[in-house]
Write a protein that holds these residues in place. Structure first.
Motif: not given
Length: 445
Positions: A128, A134-135, A300, A303, A309
C-alpha cells in the motif's frame, strides 16, 4: 508472587485502555479475517443469529470468569488453574496445573497461525505504501506471494520480533497504541461500509447477511462454526484472557468489562462483514472462498475509493497493531505461565525460545500454505476444548463462594446463584456438547 502482582497491576491504567486492548486482541484477525468468510460459508444470517447468541452467553459468564480467575491468581494460565483447583485442596491444585497445560498449548497454537496472517497484513501495508496494491489485480497479487513457498519469511520474522520487543517494553505501549488505532480502525471500516452500500449488487449481500435462511439452523456445522468463532473472537481460550485479567485492578467490575468488550468486538465483526460480504456480491467474489477474502475483497474496494491508498495505509497499519496486540496476549500467556512454573528461568530466554519456535514452525506452515486450515483446526477444536476445560474448572471444580467472591470484587451489583447457574448449567454444557460434536464430526467425516 508480590513482584508478579505489582508487575501485572501496572499494565493497564484505565478501564477503557483494558477494553480496547482486549478488543484489539481479536479485531485484527478473528473478526476481519475470520468472521466474514465463516459467515459467508456457513449460513449467512442464520450464522449471525447463532453467533450473537453464543457471544451473549460467553460474554456474560465465560469472559468475566477468565478475567476474574486471572485477577485472583495475578499470574498466567498454569498458576491460575492451580489457584482455582487448590480451593479443593493442595493435591487438586497440582492436578489443575496439569490441566492448564492444554489450553496453554492452545494459545501457542493460535500464535503460530496468527503470526503468519499478520505477516501477510504487513505485506499488504508495504505494498500500500509503494502503491503496488492500488495498481494490481488483488487475486493475482495475493496468490503471487501466498502460494510461493517462503515468500514472506522476512516479514514473518519482523512480526514475531516486534511482538517480543513489545513484551520487553511492557504492555503499556500496546494500551496507548490501541487507544488511538482502534478508534481509527472503526472509523475507516465505517467509511468503507458506506462506500460498499452504494455498489451495484450490494443489496443482495445485505439480504444474505441479515435475512436468515431458517433451514440452515438444521446444519450442526453452522452451530459448531458459530460457537468456535464466538470463542475465537472473544479470545475465550481458557488461557489468553486469564493473563489480561491478571492486569486488572481490584476495583473493576469484570462482568461489566466483559460485556463492553463483547459489544465492541461484535460491532467490529459485523462492520467488517458489512464491508466484505456485500462487496463480494458486487464484484462476483465467492463469499465462502476462505481466508483469502481479507486480501482480495478489501484491496478491490480500496482501489475504487477516492484516496484509497491513504485509507489502505491507515487500515492495514491499524490491523498490524491489532494483530500484534493479539500476539502479545498469546505470547504473554505462555511466557508468564512458564516463568511461574519454572521460576529459575530467565524471562528473556523464555521469550527468545518462543520466538524461535514460532518462526520455525510458522515458516514451514506458510511455505505449504497450511495456515488457513491450521487456523480452522484451532478455532473449531483447540479453542473450544481449552474453553471447556476452563469452564469446568471455574464452575464445577473451584468452590462456588471463591469464584463469586472474585466476580463480585469491584462490582456495584452482586452476581449470585443465577449468574453461577447460567455458568454451570448453560455455559459448561454448551462447551462440552458442542466440543464433543465437533470432534465426532471430524472423526466421522
Amino acid at each position: 508472587m508480590e513482584e508478579q502482582k505489582k508487575h501485572h497491576e501496572g499494565h493497564f491504567r484505565t478501564r477503557w485502555g483494558f477494553i480496547l486492548a482486549s478488543v484489539g486482541s481479536a479485531v485484527g484477525m478473528a473478526n476481519v479475517w475470520g468472521f466474514p468468510f465463516k459467515m459467508g460459508k456457513y449460513g449467512g444470517g442464520a450464522f449471525l443469529l447463532i453467533y450473537i447468541l453464543f457471544v451473549f452467553i460467553f460474554s456474560y459468564v465465560g469472559l468475566p470468569a477468565e478475567f476474574a480467575i486471572g485477577r485472583r491468581a495475578r499470574t498466567g494460565t498454569l498458576g491460575s488453574y492451580q489457584n482455582a483447583w487448590a480451593t479443593r485442596g493442595k493435591k487438586s491444585g497440582k492436578a489443575g496445573r496439569t490441566v492448564g497445560w492444554l489450553p496453554l498449548a492452545g494459545s501457542m497454537c493460535i500464535a503460530l497461525g496468527y503470526a503468519v496472517i499478520v505477516s501477510y497484513v504487513l505485506k499488504a501495508l508495504i505494498d500500500s505504501l509503494t502503491g503496488l496494491l492500488m495498481e494490481t489485480d488483488p487475486g493475482q497479487w495475493f496468490e503471487g506471494f501466498s502460494l510461493t513457498p517462503y515468500s514472506v519469511i522476512p516479514l514473518h520474522v519482523i512480526v514475531v520480533v516486534i511482538t517480543l520487543l513489545t513484551l520487553f517494553l511492557g504492555a503499556k505501549s500496546i494500551e496507548k497504541t490501541n487507544k488511538i488505532m482502534m478508534p481509527v480502525f472503526f472509523v475507516i471500516f465505517l467509511i468503507l461500509a458506506a462506500r460498499v452500500a452504494f455498489l451495484p449488487g450490494a443489496a443482495e449481500g445485505f439480504r444474505f447477511m441479515f435475512i436468515p435462511r431458517w433451514e440452515e439452523l438444521k446444519d450442526p456445522m453452522v452451530w459448531i462454526w458459530a460457537m468456535g468463532q464466538a470463542f475465537f473472537s472473544l479470545s475465550i481460550t481458557g488461557s489468553g484472557m486469564i493473563v489480561y485479567g491478571a492486569y486488572l485492578g481490584d476495583n473493576e467490575d469484570v462482568v461489566s468489562v466483559g460485556r463492553k468488550t463483547a459489544l465492541f468486538d461484535t460491532i467490529a465483526a459485523v462492520v467488517a462483514a458489512v464491508v466484505i460480504i456485500p462487496a463480494c456480491f458486487s464484484y462476483g467474489i465467492d463469499v465462502g472462498a476462505g481466508p483469502g477474502l481479507l486480501f482480495v475483497s478489501l484491496p478491490t474496494i480500496l482501489q475504487d475509493l477516492p484516496m484509497g491508498q491513504l485509507f489502505a495505509i491507515i487500515l492495514y497499519l491499524a490491523m498490524i497493531f491489532a494483530g500484534i496486540s493479539s500476539l502479545q496476549n498469546m505470547f504473554e500467556a505462555v511466557g508468564e505461565s512458564l516463568l511461574h512454573r519454572f521460576p529459575k528461568l530467565n524471562r528473556k530466554l523464555v521469550l527468545a525460545i518462543m520466538c524461535v519456535v514460532c518462526i520455525g514452525i510458522g515458516v514451514n506452515m506458510e511455505a505449504i500454505f497450511q495456515w488457513g486450515p491450521w487456523m480452522d483446526l484451532v478455532s473449531i477444536y483447540i479453542i473450544p476444548i481449552g474453553a471447556m476445560l476452563g469452564a469446568i474448572s471455574w464452575f464445577w471444580v473451584m468452590k462456588k463462594d471463591e469464584l463469586l467472591s472474585e466476580i463480585n470484587r469491584g462490582s456495584g451489583s452482586r452476581r449470585g446463584n443465577l449468574w453461577y447457574a447460567i455458568g454451570r448449567y448453560v455455559y459448561v454444557p454448551i462447551t462440552v456438547i458442542l466440543s464433543a460434536v465437533a470432534l465426532f464430526m471430524h472423526i466421522a467425516f
